[in-house]
Enzyme design. Structure first.
Site, PDB file in Angstrom:
ATOM      1  N   GLU A  67     -19.043  24.770 -14.325  1.00 54.49           N
ATOM      2  CA  GLU A  67     -19.948  24.472 -15.727  1.00 54.49           C
ATOM      3  C   GLU A  67     -21.131  23.725 -15.051  1.00 54.49           C
ATOM      4  O   GLU A  67     -22.421  23.791 -15.408  1.00 54.49           O
ATOM      5  CB  GLU A  67     -19.443  23.136 -15.848  1.00 54.49           C
ATOM      6  CG  GLU A  67     -18.339  22.626 -16.406  1.00 54.49           C
ATOM      7  CD  GLU A  67     -16.628  23.014 -16.484  1.00 54.49           C
ATOM      8  OE1 GLU A  67     -16.985  22.635 -14.830  1.00 54.49           O
ATOM      9  OE2 GLU A  67     -15.820  22.620 -17.283  1.00 54.49           O
ATOM     10  N   PHE A  90     -15.149  21.125 -23.868  1.00 54.01           N
ATOM     11  CA  PHE A  90     -14.791  19.473 -24.145  1.00 54.01           C
ATOM     12  C   PHE A  90     -16.007  18.926 -24.018  1.00 54.01           C
ATOM     13  O   PHE A  90     -16.401  18.884 -22.666  1.00 54.01           O
ATOM     14  CB  PHE A  90     -13.305  18.876 -24.265  1.00 54.01           C
ATOM     15  CG  PHE A  90     -11.778  19.189 -24.465  1.00 54.01           C
ATOM     16  CD1 PHE A  90     -11.746  20.572 -23.704  1.00 54.01           C
ATOM     17  CD2 PHE A  90     -11.636  18.998 -25.054  1.00 54.01           C
ATOM     18  CE1 PHE A  90     -10.551  21.448 -24.147  1.00 54.01           C
ATOM     19  CE2 PHE A  90     -10.458  18.772 -25.467  1.00 54.01           C
ATOM     20  CZ  PHE A  90      -9.937  20.032 -25.045  1.00 54.01           C
ATOM     21  N   PHE A  93     -16.357  17.070 -20.423  1.00 53.65           N
ATOM     22  CA  PHE A  93     -16.539  17.222 -18.972  1.00 53.65           C
ATOM     23  C   PHE A  93     -17.870  17.672 -19.057  1.00 53.65           C
ATOM     24  O   PHE A  93     -18.487  17.675 -17.586  1.00 53.65           O
ATOM     25  CB  PHE A  93     -15.169  19.105 -19.001  1.00 53.65           C
ATOM     26  CG  PHE A  93     -14.643  18.948 -19.618  1.00 53.65           C
ATOM     27  CD1 PHE A  93     -13.461  18.420 -19.545  1.00 53.65           C
ATOM     28  CD2 PHE A  93     -13.878  20.423 -19.945  1.00 53.65           C
ATOM     29  CE1 PHE A  93     -12.312  18.050 -20.382  1.00 53.65           C
ATOM     30  CE2 PHE A  93     -12.763  20.725 -20.405  1.00 53.65           C
ATOM     31  CZ  PHE A  93     -11.884  19.498 -20.602  1.00 53.65           C
ATOM     32  N   HIS A 136     -10.399  13.646 -22.855  1.00 50.42           N
ATOM     33  CA  HIS A 136     -10.866  14.600 -24.073  1.00 50.42           C
ATOM     34  C   HIS A 136     -10.574  14.573 -25.673  1.00 50.42           C
ATOM     35  O   HIS A 136     -10.701  15.345 -26.341  1.00 50.42           O
ATOM     36  CB  HIS A 136      -9.405  16.024 -23.909  1.00 50.42           C
ATOM     37  CG  HIS A 136      -9.169  15.761 -22.609  1.00 50.42           C
ATOM     38  ND1 HIS A 136      -8.950  16.065 -21.395  1.00 50.42           N
ATOM     39  CD2 HIS A 136      -9.253  17.253 -22.229  1.00 50.42           C
ATOM     40  CE1 HIS A 136      -8.247  16.448 -20.431  1.00 50.42           C
ATOM     41  NE2 HIS A 136      -8.980  17.979 -21.268  1.00 50.42           N
TER      42      HIS A 136
HETATM   43  C1  LIG Z   1     -14.192  20.193 -15.764  1.00 51.93           C
HETATM   44  C2  LIG Z   1     -13.058  20.746 -16.701  1.00 51.93           C
HETATM   45  N1  LIG Z   1     -14.110  21.681 -17.324  1.00 51.93           N
HETATM   46  C3  LIG Z   1     -12.328  22.746 -17.747  1.00 51.93           C
HETATM   47  C4  LIG Z   1     -11.304  21.830 -17.961  1.00 51.93           C
HETATM   48  C5  LIG Z   1     -10.584  22.568 -19.194  1.00 51.93           C
HETATM   49  N2  LIG Z   1      -9.489  23.663 -18.473  1.00 51.93           N
HETATM   50  C6  LIG Z   1      -8.135  22.615 -18.263  1.00 51.93           C
HETATM   51  S1  LIG Z   1      -6.924  23.267 -17.702  1.00 51.93           S
HETATM   52  C7  LIG Z   1      -8.007  24.459 -17.334  1.00 51.93           C
HETATM   53  C8  LIG Z   1      -7.302  25.882 -16.148  1.00 51.93           C
HETATM   54  C9  LIG Z   1      -6.839  25.257 -15.150  1.00 51.93           C
HETATM   55  O1  LIG Z   1      -6.748  25.788 -14.423  1.00 51.93           O
HETATM   56  P1  LIG Z   1      -5.967  26.581 -13.006  1.00 51.93           P
HETATM   57  O2  LIG Z   1      -6.988  25.211 -12.429  1.00 51.93           O
HETATM   58  O3  LIG Z   1      -5.818  27.571 -11.730  1.00 51.93           O
HETATM   59  O4  LIG Z   1      -4.669  25.065 -13.185  1.00 51.93           O
HETATM   60  P2  LIG Z   1      -3.587  25.616 -13.973  1.00 51.93           P
HETATM   61  O5  LIG Z   1      -3.976  24.944 -15.622  1.00 51.93           O
HETATM   62  O6  LIG Z   1      -3.340  26.750 -14.446  1.00 51.93           O
HETATM   63  O7  LIG Z   1      -2.643  24.599 -13.649  1.00 51.93           O
HETATM   64  C10 LIG Z   1      -9.122  24.309 -18.494  1.00 51.93           C
HETATM   65  C11 LIG Z   1     -10.410  25.906 -17.578  1.00 51.93           C
HETATM   66  C12 LIG Z   1     -11.855  20.779 -17.218  1.00 51.93           C
HETATM   67  N3  LIG Z   1     -10.231  20.109 -18.317  1.00 51.93           N
HETATM   68  N4  LIG Z   1     -12.007  19.832 -16.501  1.00 51.93           N
END
Ligand SMILES: Cc1ncc(C[n+]2csc(CCOP(=O)(O)OP(=O)(O)O)c2C)c(N)n1
Lengths: 338, 337
Positions: A67, A90, A93, A136
């Site tokens: 971000e 959200f 974040f 969230h």
């Molecule tokens: C700072 C932040 N940005 C965005 C999100 C939204 N978000 C939650 S899970 C996710 C994807 C995460 O991908 P990865 O790190 O590969 O883990 P996976 O879900 O595949 O286990 C996102 C973008 C968040 N929780 N926190």
């Protein structure tokens, strides 16, 4: 308000948002959209549904989960005269990119003596009521309205969503566009009936700083925004059965704040109830009460604040229901003013 | 390891069933017995079991939004964790935290739903161990999508500069919600991020619990012996959507099929057979783990729901004077569950 006549169709809030974005992207090549899961997914809250299909990956960009980088990049591109829209999935974040929002996006215009402009829109989903706990579910209206230099808008219906979005993209200043998840009309988070409204096919703008009186009433003024406009209207309908006639003012923007409409209403009703889904202390409710006290103290017979008590939002349903203001909370506050 | 993996898989299958209750025909995330979002880790069990097998109760683990498999492998109290996920009063966080925010200080386990934000606290746990001259270590789990985040990169530098006993475990499941890895990074091997900080970065390409166990053993041993941090990336597979209710329309069917075809649990079973473990032994491990899961779920569902007024407690462990811990200082209505 620019022309909003002509043919209308009923849209969900997300469709209305997207139609404004698509219109602006068609009209202006400098407008582009960045965010996580905005291209193929269409936005976790359907905020970009269909845009990638029309505009391609160059203008509807999925970005790495960073971000600071992409919100800051939006600031930088905006300072070069482009018109980025960057989505923070959200609002909760915000912290990982707080400096880019709070110190760069918000303050560069001022620190440059007005010589730099940052014509970007930061969209963010806000709100609880679906048991997703403290990281969230926040609205954080007050956090962003508190820092000088950000315009902050909060649509409550599809009609507002479109008109405010047109205005936000055309605005030469940074605008934080905070949409409530519960109002978007997505399958997995059913919306109440209210936010799906007739929306003009043509483009139209809703100027910032123009609150909308969603219900006329003589006995009490309920000032609110976002999801809680609908809860206030429901409370007003209940109260009407008991002979209490509530006026409901939808702020639509927090910065600028339309104090005139609020004061005018309070001068008529004498009673003020401010309803907000954000934390109570140092927040929107206090600000509005203080503004009215500044300008119309004599007109105020009573004041009530309904907001999130100062606790993080709990996960379990009985506790979340307790802290997030509901229709009964609003009605009870109104009764206390009578 | 096998036991942890089959427990995690069965646990999540059962949570999935429970979660779907009351959510059909229209999927409503706020309906049914389990509140909020649910991120399941089916296909990622080897990453948890292979690493946590080396850990003691006093070693700290921070997990992200997809925590159950790691929590199980770390030895988090399964019953209280389940009660938490069901939002009950006797849950780990008394129903305040929920599935993405599990805390079990007994086994030094913590969670955050904000991407990569478990990395700095893991470095902090390592720092505490170093300052106290203890040989405990810390492990931060994150997804391959999370390694673009500042908190991760800053933590690598911090851990490297102070030689902290930390292992950063990247679970590469190829997807960050709808974003495939190749569209958000130019680096195929996430462990290479370590290079810029002069620390070892190792990748295990197959989701092979035995290999993960071996490589993790070296990394954790290095940390315990005070030889500094490591980045360990392991390839896993996401068998399901990002969260329950994710329609996965962005995902090619072939990718989904490949994820389902490559099951680390079946692979470990084959390995165990090669080592001479017979099917009955494995079957009895599975049965025991199923019983444990069923017992935890049954127990959790019998637990009381929190009182609405519990919402006002636990903001501080030492409430300042003027703040009443149990009651708000203004009128509250509602609590209509
Ligand atoms: C700072 C932040 N940005 C965005 C999100 C939204 N978000 C939650 S899970 C996710 C994807 C995460 O991908 P990865 O790190 O590969 O883990 P996976 O879900 O595949 O286990 C996102 C973008 C968040 N929780 N926190």
């Amino acid at each position: 308000m620019s022309d909003a006549s002509g043919e209308t169709r009923d849209l969900t809030m997300s469709r209305a948002m997207v139609s404004a974005i698509a219109h602006e992207m068609r009209e202006n090549d400098e407008v582009f959209y960045m965010g996580e899961d905005v291209a193929d997914y269409g936005g976790i809250f359907d905020s970009t549904e269909g845009l990638r299909e029309e505009f391609g990956y160059d203008r509807v960009m999925d970005v790495p989960i960073s971000e600071t980088a992409y919100l800051g990049a939006a600031v930088g591109a905006a300072q070069e005269g482009m018109r980025p829209i960057a989505e923070l999935m959200f609002v909760d974040f915000f912290g990982v990119a707080m400096d880019q929002i709070y110190n760069q996006m918000a303050k560069n215009t001022y620190m440059s003596g007005g010589n730099v402009s940052v014509p970007m829109v930061l969209t963010a989903a806000v709100g609880g009521t679906y048991n997703d706990a403290a990281q969230h579910s926040q609205t954080l209206y007050g956090t962003f309205a508190h820092v000088p230099g950000l315009k902050v808008v909060v649509p409550s219906t599809a009609y507002e969503a479109k008109g405010l979005m047109h205005n936000a993209i055309r605005d030469d200043d940074p605008v934080l566009y905070m949409f409530h998840k519960r109002l978007m009309g997505i399958g997995w988070l059913p919306a109440p009936d209210g936010p799906k409204t007739p929306v003009p096919q043509t483009d139209y703008t809703i100027p910032f700083g123009s609150a909308d009186v969603k219900r006329d009433g003589d006995d009490v003024t309920i000032v609110t925004l976002g999801l809680h406009v609908h809860r206030a209207l429901e409370a007003a309908a209940d109260l009407a059965d008991d002979g209490i006639d509530a006026e409901v003012v939808d702020l639509r923007s927090l910065v600028p704040l339309d104090t005139d409409t609020i004061v005018e209403s309070v001068e008529k009703t004498g009673n003020l109830v401010v309803v907000d889904e954000d934390y109570r202390s140092y927040g929107v409710t206090g600000e509005i009460v203080a503004s009215v006290a500044d300008e119309a103290l004599a007109a105020l017979d009573s004041v009530e604040r309904v907001a999130l008590p100062d606790v993080p939002i709990p996960y379990s349903r009985p506790m979340e229901n307790e802290v997030v203001p509901d229709v009964d909370d609003i009605a009870a506050a109104v009764r206390r003013t009578q | 390891m096998y036991e942890n993996m089959v427990t995690a898989r069965h646990y999540e299958e059962r949570l999935q069933e429970e979660y779907l209750e009351g959510k059909q025909p229209a999927f409503d995330i706020s309906a049914g017995p389990i509140p909020g979002e649910l991120h399941l880790a089916a296909g990622q069990e080897a990453a948890a079991a292979g690493v946590c097998q080396h850990l003691r109760d006093d070693d700290a683990v921070t997990a992200p939004h997809r925590p159950h498999h790691v929590a199980i492998a770390k030895g988090v109290d399964l019953q209280r964790m389940t009660a938490e996920i069901f939002g009950r009063q006797t849950g780990l966080g008394k129903g305040k935290g929920g599935h993405m925010h599990l805390f079990d200080p007994e086994v030094h386990f913590a969670c955050s739903g904000i991407i990569a934000e478990g990395c700095p606290p893991a470095a902090g746990a390592g720092l505490a161990a170093k300052k106290r001259n203890e040989d405990s270590v810390a492990v931060a789990y994150l997804g391959e999508g999370a390694i673009d985040q500042g908190a991760f990169l800053e933590s690598l530098n911090f851990a490297a500069v102070f030689d902290l006993p930390v292992v950063f475990v990247i679970e590469d499941n190829d997807w960050a919600i709808s974003m495939p890895k190749e569209r958000v990074t130019d680096v195929e091997n996430g462990a290479n991020r370590a290079d810029g900080f002069e620390m070892p970065g190792v990748r295990v390409d197959a989701d092979d619990a035995v290999e993960i166990y071996e490589v993790a053993g070296e990394a954790i041993g290095r940390a315990r012996d005070r030889n500094g941090p490591t980045v360990l990336e392991v390839q896993v597979h996401r068998r399901m959507g990002h969260f329950m209710g994710d329609p996965q329309t962005y995902r090619p069917e072939a990718d989904q099929d490949a994820a389902l075809a490559r099951d680390s649990i079946e692979r470990l079973e084959a390995d165990l057979r090669d080592y001479g473990v017979d099917d009955e032994t494995m079957e009895s491990i599975r049965e025991e783990s199923h019983e444990r899961v069923e017992a935890a779920i049954a127990w959790a569902k019998e637990q009381p729901k929190p009182d609405p007024a519990d919402a006002y407690e636990d903001m501080f462990v030492n409430p300042p004077s003027g703040v009443t811990d149990s009651e708000p200082d203004f009128d509250v209505a509602g609590g209509d569950d």
